[in-house]
Design a protein around this motif. Structure first.
Motif, PDB file in Angstrom:
ATOM      1  N   ASP A 163       0.735  -1.142   0.131  1.00 57.43           N
ATOM      2  CA  ASP A 163       0.023  -0.054  -0.039  1.00 57.43           C
ATOM      3  C   ASP A 163       0.912   1.152  -0.025  1.00 57.43           C
ATOM      4  O   ASP A 163       0.666   2.197   0.721  1.00 57.43           O
ATOM      5  CB  ASP A 163      -0.985   0.201   1.252  1.00 57.43           C
ATOM      6  CG  ASP A 163      -2.065   1.112   1.041  1.00 57.43           C
ATOM      7  OD1 ASP A 163      -2.303   1.361   0.123  1.00 57.43           O
ATOM      8  OD2 ASP A 163      -2.379   1.517   2.092  1.00 57.43           O
ATOM      9  N   ALA A 179      -7.723  -0.120   7.683  1.00 58.87           N
ATOM     10  CA  ALA A 179      -8.233   0.831   6.712  1.00 58.87           C
ATOM     11  C   ALA A 179      -9.435   0.490   6.122  1.00 58.87           C
ATOM     12  O   ALA A 179     -10.359   1.210   6.077  1.00 58.87           O
ATOM     13  CB  ALA A 179      -7.140   0.610   5.413  1.00 58.87           C
ATOM     14  N   GLU A 180      -9.866  -1.106   6.120  1.00 59.12           N
ATOM     15  CA  GLU A 180     -11.147  -1.469   5.715  1.00 59.12           C
ATOM     16  C   GLU A 180     -12.096  -1.203   6.701  1.00 59.12           C
ATOM     17  O   GLU A 180     -13.354  -0.879   6.502  1.00 59.12           O
ATOM     18  CB  GLU A 180     -11.144  -2.821   5.261  1.00 59.12           C
ATOM     19  CG  GLU A 180     -12.302  -3.464   4.559  1.00 59.12           C
ATOM     20  CD  GLU A 180     -12.253  -3.111   3.122  1.00 59.12           C
ATOM     21  OE1 GLU A 180     -13.143  -3.545   2.414  1.00 59.12           O
ATOM     22  OE2 GLU A 180     -11.775  -2.091   2.605  1.00 59.12           O
ATOM     23  N   THR A 182     -12.249   1.181   8.669  1.00 63.33           N
ATOM     24  CA  THR A 182     -12.351   2.720   8.728  1.00 63.33           C
ATOM     25  C   THR A 182     -13.398   3.110   7.547  1.00 63.33           C
ATOM     26  O   THR A 182     -14.203   3.925   7.834  1.00 63.33           O
ATOM     27  CB  THR A 182     -10.986   3.364   8.556  1.00 63.33           C
ATOM     28  OG1 THR A 182     -10.209   3.278   9.936  1.00 63.33           O
ATOM     29  CG2 THR A 182     -11.283   5.057   8.420  1.00 63.33           C
ATOM     30  N   ARG A 183     -13.171   2.678   6.430  1.00 61.11           N
ATOM     31  CA  ARG A 183     -13.970   2.798   5.241  1.00 61.11           C
ATOM     32  C   ARG A 183     -15.497   2.257   5.339  1.00 61.11           C
ATOM     33  O   ARG A 183     -16.391   2.912   4.881  1.00 61.11           O
ATOM     34  CB  ARG A 183     -13.322   2.406   4.000  1.00 61.11           C
ATOM     35  CG  ARG A 183     -14.061   2.334   2.545  1.00 61.11           C
ATOM     36  CD  ARG A 183     -12.970   2.109   1.479  1.00 61.11           C
ATOM     37  NE  ARG A 183     -13.198   0.564   1.450  1.00 61.11           N
ATOM     38  CZ  ARG A 183     -14.369  -0.126   0.834  1.00 61.11           C
ATOM     39  NH1 ARG A 183     -15.327   0.476   0.421  1.00 61.11           N
ATOM     40  NH2 ARG A 183     -14.356  -1.453   1.009  1.00 61.11           N
ATOM     41  N   LEU A 184     -15.572   0.932   5.876  1.00 61.29           N
ATOM     42  CA  LEU A 184     -16.918   0.400   5.689  1.00 61.29           C
ATOM     43  C   LEU A 184     -18.045   0.817   6.405  1.00 61.29           C
ATOM     44  O   LEU A 184     -19.091   0.894   5.942  1.00 61.29           O
ATOM     45  CB  LEU A 184     -16.836  -1.272   5.954  1.00 61.29           C
ATOM     46  CG  LEU A 184     -16.043  -2.117   4.858  1.00 61.29           C
ATOM     47  CD1 LEU A 184     -15.900  -3.384   5.047  1.00 61.29           C
ATOM     48  CD2 LEU A 184     -16.729  -1.901   3.417  1.00 61.29           C
ATOM     49  N   GLY A 186     -19.130   3.686   6.782  1.00 59.78           N
ATOM     50  CA  GLY A 186     -19.813   4.648   5.983  1.00 59.78           C
ATOM     51  C   GLY A 186     -20.952   4.294   5.016  1.00 59.78           C
ATOM     52  O   GLY A 186     -21.740   4.760   4.569  1.00 59.78           O
ATOM     53  N   GLN A 187     -20.510   2.684   4.803  1.00 62.34           N
ATOM     54  CA  GLN A 187     -21.771   1.991   3.925  1.00 62.34           C
ATOM     55  C   GLN A 187     -22.654   1.370   4.623  1.00 62.34           C
ATOM     56  O   GLN A 187     -23.331   0.242   4.147  1.00 62.34           O
ATOM     57  CB  GLN A 187     -20.788   1.024   3.021  1.00 62.34           C
ATOM     58  CG  GLN A 187     -19.621   1.752   2.108  1.00 62.34           C
ATOM     59  CD  GLN A 187     -18.861   0.720   1.425  1.00 62.34           C
ATOM     60  OE1 GLN A 187     -19.357  -0.208   1.108  1.00 62.34           O
ATOM     61  NE2 GLN A 187     -17.932   1.292   1.041  1.00 62.34           N
TER      62      GLN A 187
END
Length: 390
Positions: A163, A179-180, A182-184, A186-187
């Protein structure tokens, strides 16, 4: 191969076990290795002839007169291997199979459930943190034709690029997972599904890093948590190891005498986790411990009759069902063919050659592929006895 074909081989393994008792293992292995590749290109009727050879090979490899196995690979299946390979993978070594074994430091199982607090604080000797660090990584290459299995341990401190960052390979999994995670959210993804998706990102990132580091493609992978390791050690029974010196390590909980010992699950886990007071304090000493422990497990599988006893094999499968993760392409047929290949004792263990660059470990280019593709007998015996280690 279809599910019906897999079940068919399982039944043949039990029904025709005695018929294969006098076959030579290597000859039978060559028969099934070549036969399965040919059989996949032919009609179902022809494939069943090949599967008969696979059933007989299993019986010979396990040393059993009659062997029955569950009809599915234990554990949970993952799509991480396909995700990791979508961006391309190295060219295959030969027509054999390369498996990546991953041991996590986590005490959370494959279903996202934490280990009981008393077990975690007690025999697991786990700290307060529960980060998914890849503590152990081993590439296992099973060559076509039934040759010697080769194991290559990857020190967790070796540097890789992942990365866009330079980091130790044991950090790759946890960094991608974080990282995932933190991102998911929001979905709208949360709970057990969030934890699973985070780990899937970690697995895919680690597989990519291993392939890039070694130049070796990963055909299958298996992951087990710290809790899973403990439960496997319970199912297998006392595992033989040998120490050059007695140890009493407060950090890992390892308290063992010099010489040969039979380890229960708690001390087995402590034995492979100990870093303080082992070698130079880097991961290289602990890697040799892991290789020695695997040799002990293989001896136990072979001499303890686990692979030839339906009850013991069932207990091992049961121990794996909540803590093992395997790729979606690893079928029951693959599993029962490849595990006995290790348990036969025809194996050699090596560690990825590395050099010190300041305070960091870097891999020697091209060495991993050279070791795994070698037809020689280099490396320490992985299943022909239990080596004594520091």
């Amino acid at each position: 191969m279809t599910g019906g074909d897999e079940e068919f081989e399982m039944r043949l393994s039990a029904v025709f076990g005695r018929a294969g008792a006098d076959l030579q293992t290597d000859g039978a292995a060559r028969l099934v290795d070549g036969g399965l590749a040919t059989g996949r290109r032919r009609r179902r009727g022809r494939r069943r002839t090949v599967l008969l050879a696979g059933g007989l090979t299993l019986a010979v490899a396990a040393g059993a007169s009659v062997l029955t196995v569950p009809s599915a690979v234990p554990g949970r299946t993952s799509g991480a291997l396909a995700a990791a390979s979508s961006a391309g993978a190295p060219a295959p070594l030969d027509h054999g199979v390369t498996i990546l074994l991953i041991g996590l430091s986590s005490t959370t199982d494959a279903q996202g459930r934490p280990a009981p607090a008393d077990l975690r604080r007690g025999e697991l000797h786990a700290g307060a943190d529960n980060v998914d660090v890849a503590d152990t990584m081993v590439l296992v290459h099973i060559p076509a034709g039934g040759g010697a299995v080769r194991q290559l341990s990857i020190p967790r401190d070796v540097l890789v690029d992942a990365d866009g960052k330079r980091m130790s390979i044991n950090q790759v999994y946890s960094q991608a997972e974080a990282a995932e995670l933190t991102r998911l959210p929001g979905q709208g993804i949360s709970g057990a599904e969030l934890r699973w998706r985070g780990r899937e990102a970690g697995r895919a990132a680690l597989i990519r890093s291993v392939q890039e580091l070694t130049g070796v493609p990963v055909d299958h992978f298996a992951e087990v948590s710290m809790t899973g390791f403990y439960r496997i050690a319970q199912a297998v029974g006392g595992v033989p190891v040998c120490l050059n010196h007695a140890v009493d390590d407060v950090w890992s909980g390892a308290r063992l005498p010099a010489g040969r010992s039979e380890l229960g699950p708690a001390q087995a886990l402590a034995f492979v986790r100990q870093r303080h007071g082992v070698g130079d304090g880097s991961d290289l000493g602990r890697t040799r411990r892991a290789q020695a422990f695997l040799a002990g497990v293989l001896q136990k599988l072979r001499d303890g009759g686990v692979m030839g006893d339906a009850g013991k094999l069932g207990a091992l499968y049961d121990a794996l069902k909540d803590d093992l993760v395997v790729d979606k392409g690893w079928s029951p047929v693959d599993f029962v063919r490849q595990v006995p290949a290790l348990a036969r004792g025809q194996a050699a263990a090596s560690t990825l050659p590395v050099q010190w660059s300041g305070a960091a470990l870097v891999a020697e280019p091209g060495k991993a592929k050279e070791i795994l593709a070698s037809e020689g007998t280099g490396g320490a015996p992985a299943g022909n006895g239990v080596p004594c280690v520091d």
